[in-house]
Design a protein around this motif. Structure first.
Motif, PDB file in Angstrom:
ATOM      1  N   THR A  51     -40.980  -1.811   5.244  1.00 33.74           N
ATOM      2  CA  THR A  51     -40.272  -2.865   4.698  1.00 33.74           C
ATOM      3  C   THR A  51     -38.880  -2.444   4.735  1.00 33.74           C
ATOM      4  OG1 THR A  51     -42.003  -3.261   3.218  1.00 33.74           O
ATOM      5  CG2 THR A  51     -39.630  -4.586   2.727  1.00 33.74           C
ATOM      6  N   GLU A  52     -38.629  -1.376   4.578  1.00 33.69           N
ATOM      7  CA  GLU A  52     -36.876  -0.976   4.894  1.00 33.69           C
ATOM      8  C   GLU A  52     -36.298  -0.660   7.123  1.00 33.69           C
ATOM      9  OE1 GLU A  52     -34.182  -1.137   2.823  1.00 33.69           O
ATOM     10  OE2 GLU A  52     -32.787  -0.153   3.986  1.00 33.69           O
ATOM     11  N   ASN A  53     -37.104  -0.536   6.680  1.00 33.92           N
ATOM     12  CA  ASN A  53     -37.050  -0.075   8.195  1.00 33.92           C
ATOM     13  C   ASN A  53     -37.240  -1.919   8.597  1.00 33.92           C
ATOM     14  OD1 ASN A  53     -37.251   1.939   9.016  1.00 33.92           O
ATOM     15  ND2 ASN A  53     -40.104   2.588   9.595  1.00 33.92           N
ATOM     16  N   ILE A  54     -38.339  -2.879   8.926  1.00 28.95           N
ATOM     17  CA  ILE A  54     -37.962  -4.808   9.200  1.00 28.95           C
ATOM     18  C   ILE A  54     -36.403  -5.220   8.878  1.00 28.95           C
ATOM     19  CG2 ILE A  54     -38.435  -6.875   8.486  1.00 28.95           C
ATOM     20  CD1 ILE A  54     -41.693  -5.407   8.200  1.00 28.95           C
ATOM     21  N   TYR A  55     -35.886  -5.110   7.526  1.00 35.51           N
ATOM     22  CA  TYR A  55     -34.576  -5.305   7.002  1.00 35.51           C
ATOM     23  C   TYR A  55     -33.766  -4.455   7.733  1.00 35.51           C
ATOM     24  CZ  TYR A  55     -35.993  -7.751   2.690  1.00 35.51           C
ATOM     25  OH  TYR A  55     -37.090  -8.556   1.555  1.00 35.51           O
ATOM     26  N   ILE A  56     -33.858  -3.173   7.879  1.00 31.65           N
ATOM     27  CA  ILE A  56     -32.779  -2.376   9.095  1.00 31.65           C
ATOM     28  C   ILE A  56     -32.623  -3.447  10.268  1.00 31.65           C
ATOM     29  CG2 ILE A  56     -32.650  -0.338  10.279  1.00 31.65           C
ATOM     30  CD1 ILE A  56     -33.393   0.768   8.029  1.00 31.65           C
ATOM     31  N   LEU A  57     -34.121  -3.527  11.282  1.00 31.89           N
ATOM     32  CA  LEU A  57     -34.193  -4.174  11.724  1.00 31.89           C
ATOM     33  C   LEU A  57     -33.534  -5.660  11.820  1.00 31.89           C
ATOM     34  CD1 LEU A  57     -35.149  -4.529  15.284  1.00 31.89           C
ATOM     35  CD2 LEU A  57     -37.129  -4.945  13.973  1.00 31.89           C
ATOM     36  N   LYS A  58     -33.893  -6.386  11.252  1.00 33.72           N
ATOM     37  CA  LYS A  58     -33.115  -7.900  10.685  1.00 33.72           C
ATOM     38  C   LYS A  58     -31.662  -7.659  11.385  1.00 33.72           C
ATOM     39  CE  LYS A  58     -34.564 -10.258   8.113  1.00 33.72           C
ATOM     40  NZ  LYS A  58     -35.263 -11.294   6.543  1.00 33.72           N
ATOM     41  N   SER A  59     -31.174  -6.843  10.140  1.00 39.39           N
ATOM     42  CA  SER A  59     -29.827  -6.500  10.375  1.00 39.39           C
ATOM     43  C   SER A  59     -29.087  -6.394  11.154  1.00 39.39           C
ATOM     44  CB  SER A  59     -29.603  -5.344   9.250  1.00 39.39           C
ATOM     45  OG  SER A  59     -28.249  -5.459   8.763  1.00 39.39           O
ATOM     46  N   TYR A  60     -29.995  -5.481  12.276  1.00 35.87           N
ATOM     47  CA  TYR A  60     -29.320  -5.097  13.672  1.00 35.87           C
ATOM     48  C   TYR A  60     -29.413  -6.591  14.030  1.00 35.87           C
ATOM     49  CZ  TYR A  60     -28.734  -3.761  18.909  1.00 35.87           C
ATOM     50  OH  TYR A  60     -29.144  -3.330  19.864  1.00 35.87           O
ATOM     51  N   ILE A  61     -30.352  -7.240  14.369  1.00 36.10           N
ATOM     52  CA  ILE A  61     -30.253  -8.256  15.582  1.00 36.10           C
ATOM     53  C   ILE A  61     -29.517  -9.317  14.756  1.00 36.10           C
ATOM     54  CG2 ILE A  61     -31.685 -10.868  15.804  1.00 36.10           C
ATOM     55  CD1 ILE A  61     -34.302  -8.760  15.531  1.00 36.10           C
ATOM     56  N   LYS A  62     -29.178  -9.546  13.975  1.00 37.53           N
ATOM     57  CA  LYS A  62     -27.827 -10.120  13.015  1.00 37.53           C
ATOM     58  C   LYS A  62     -26.880 -10.275  13.179  1.00 37.53           C
ATOM     59  CE  LYS A  62     -26.672 -12.571   8.353  1.00 37.53           C
ATOM     60  NZ  LYS A  62     -26.884 -12.435   7.296  1.00 37.53           N
ATOM     61  N   ASN A  63     -26.124  -9.347  13.219  1.00 38.85           N
ATOM     62  CA  ASN A  63     -25.234  -7.957  13.748  1.00 38.85           C
ATOM     63  C   ASN A  63     -24.946  -8.463  14.869  1.00 38.85           C
ATOM     64  OD1 ASN A  63     -24.762  -7.434  11.018  1.00 38.85           O
ATOM     65  ND2 ASN A  63     -25.748  -6.249  10.620  1.00 38.85           N
ATOM     66  N   THR A  64     -26.214  -8.014  15.864  1.00 35.00           N
ATOM     67  CA  THR A  64     -25.543  -7.930  17.333  1.00 35.00           C
ATOM     68  C   THR A  64     -25.219  -9.578  17.643  1.00 35.00           C
ATOM     69  OG1 THR A  64     -26.715  -6.279  17.029  1.00 35.00           O
ATOM     70  CG2 THR A  64     -26.250  -6.491  19.462  1.00 35.00           C
ATOM     71  N   PHE A  65     -26.631  -9.848  17.289  1.00 39.65           N
ATOM     72  CA  PHE A  65     -26.727 -11.599  18.176  1.00 39.65           C
ATOM     73  C   PHE A  65     -26.387 -12.613  17.507  1.00 39.65           C
ATOM     74  CE2 PHE A  65     -28.498  -8.910  20.652  1.00 39.65           C
ATOM     75  CZ  PHE A  65     -29.443  -8.021  20.497  1.00 39.65           C
ATOM     76  N   GLN A  66     -25.299 -12.456  16.073  1.00 39.91           N
ATOM     77  CA  GLN A  66     -25.062 -13.330  15.239  1.00 39.91           C
ATOM     78  C   GLN A  66     -25.865 -14.395  14.859  1.00 39.91           C
ATOM     79  OE1 GLN A  66     -21.710 -12.923  14.096  1.00 39.91           O
ATOM     80  NE2 GLN A  66     -22.174 -10.824  14.778  1.00 39.91           N
ATOM     81  N   MET A  67     -27.449 -14.326  14.356  1.00 42.45           N
ATOM     82  CA  MET A  67     -28.403 -14.958  14.352  1.00 42.45           C
ATOM     83  C   MET A  67     -28.437 -14.824  12.755  1.00 42.45           C
ATOM     84  SD  MET A  67     -30.835 -13.574  17.243  1.00 42.45           S
ATOM     85  CE  MET A  67     -32.697 -14.712  16.363  1.00 42.45           C
ATOM     86  N   GLU A  68     -28.795 -16.126  12.059  1.00 41.71           N
ATOM     87  CA  GLU A  68     -28.876 -16.704  11.137  1.00 41.71           C
ATOM     88  C   GLU A  68     -30.719 -15.768  10.014  1.00 41.71           C
ATOM     89  OE1 GLU A  68     -25.549 -17.897  10.249  1.00 41.71           O
ATOM     90  OE2 GLU A  68     -27.222 -17.662   8.564  1.00 41.71           O
ATOM     91  N   ASN A  69     -30.830 -15.139   8.731  1.00 42.66           N
ATOM     92  CA  ASN A  69     -32.348 -14.628   8.943  1.00 42.66           C
ATOM     93  C   ASN A  69     -33.342 -15.909   9.195  1.00 42.66           C
ATOM     94  OD1 ASN A  69     -31.528 -12.329   7.511  1.00 42.66           O
ATOM     95  ND2 ASN A  69     -30.712 -13.273   5.678  1.00 42.66           N
ATOM     96  N   ASP A  70     -33.152 -17.222   8.479  1.00 45.74           N
ATOM     97  CA  ASP A  70     -34.421 -17.637   8.771  1.00 45.74           C
ATOM     98  C   ASP A  70     -34.598 -17.754  10.295  1.00 45.74           C
ATOM     99  OD1 ASP A  70     -32.761 -21.405   8.531  1.00 45.74           O
ATOM    100  OD2 ASP A  70     -31.639 -19.077   9.605  1.00 45.74           O
ATOM    101  N   VAL A  71     -33.831 -18.194  11.467  1.00 42.72           N
ATOM    102  CA  VAL A  71     -34.052 -17.824  12.761  1.00 42.72           C
ATOM    103  C   VAL A  71     -34.372 -16.138  13.417  1.00 42.72           C
ATOM    104  CG1 VAL A  71     -32.816 -18.152  14.767  1.00 42.72           C
ATOM    105  CG2 VAL A  71     -31.731 -19.427  13.360  1.00 42.72           C
ATOM    106  N   ILE A  72     -33.992 -15.009  12.454  1.00 44.16           N
ATOM    107  CA  ILE A  72     -34.691 -14.170  12.971  1.00 44.16           C
ATOM    108  C   ILE A  72     -36.358 -13.340  12.643  1.00 44.16           C
ATOM    109  CG2 ILE A  72     -34.870 -11.651  12.571  1.00 44.16           C
ATOM    110  CD1 ILE A  72     -31.554 -11.917  12.111  1.00 44.16           C
TER     111      ILE A  72
END
Length: 205
Positions: A170-191
């Protein structure tokens, strides 16, 4: 009887420019305060503000000569100002297009390098499998609860390990979401929608 609507700021600026362009002359502020109300319906109290706004927009020039300040504007001045504004907008548009292209290229590169879709699928699949195994172990524990204390202790140990594994994935998934959000400026619901990540995904409680 309806009350007469006052002039908007843009209307005042347009009418004030007409005074300059039609006369092609130089004016002091006090002269404009006399002319504008009579010829263009601009109140004397607002003349100074309108003129200053035109100066700020580079549509009217001003210069202090001696103790007096003179204002003037020729038709070519407005054309030049509009052309400069157009060029500024074209430049801004070009810069935005470059940034957009760079961002799109970065997204492609990052997706190819990190393969987030494949990794996301593996992470979610692993978490779901671990949860299913945990449920099976719970049922197994219930079945042997009163007959085999040693086996129950073994199952408890396995459950603790499974819970820890669930939290790690679960932590790995959160890390991946954080990376995508910060790199591509995407919102959580979009990710979550793009990568099929459950909205209720959370650490094991």
């Amino acid at each position: 009887m309806s009350k007469k609507r006052g002039l908007s700021a843009d209307e005042k600026k347009t009418r004030m420019l007409e005074i300059f362009h039609n006369s092609k002359d130089f004016f002091q502020l006090k002269e404009l305060e006399k002319i504008a109300p009579k010829e263009k319906g601009i109140t004397m109290q607002s003349v100074k503000e309108v003129v200053q706004s035109l100066v700020d927009d580079h549509l009217v020039d001003s210069e202090k000569i001696g103790t007096s300040i003179y204002f003037w504007s020729f038709p070519s001045k407005a054309k030049t100002a509009k052309k400069r504004k157009l060029n500024d907008l074209k430049h801004e548009l070009g810069e935005c297009a470059k940034k957009l292209k760079k961002t799109e290229d970065n997204i492609v590169v990052e997706l190819e390098d990190r393969e987030p879709t494949e990794e996301r699928s593996l992470l979610i699949k692993t978490v779901e499998e671990l949860k299913k195994k945990e449920e099976a172990l719970k049922k197994e524990m219930q079945k042997y609860r009163d007959s085999d204390p040693e086996y129950i202790n073994q199952l408890k140990t396995e459950m603790i390990d499974l819970k820890a594994a669930i939290d790690r994935w679960t932590e790995n998934i959160y890390i991946l979401k954080s990376y995508i959000k910060n790199t591509f400026q995407m919102e959580n619901d979009v990710i979550e929608q793009s990568f099929n990540i459950p909205q209720d995904l959370d650490y094991y409680e």
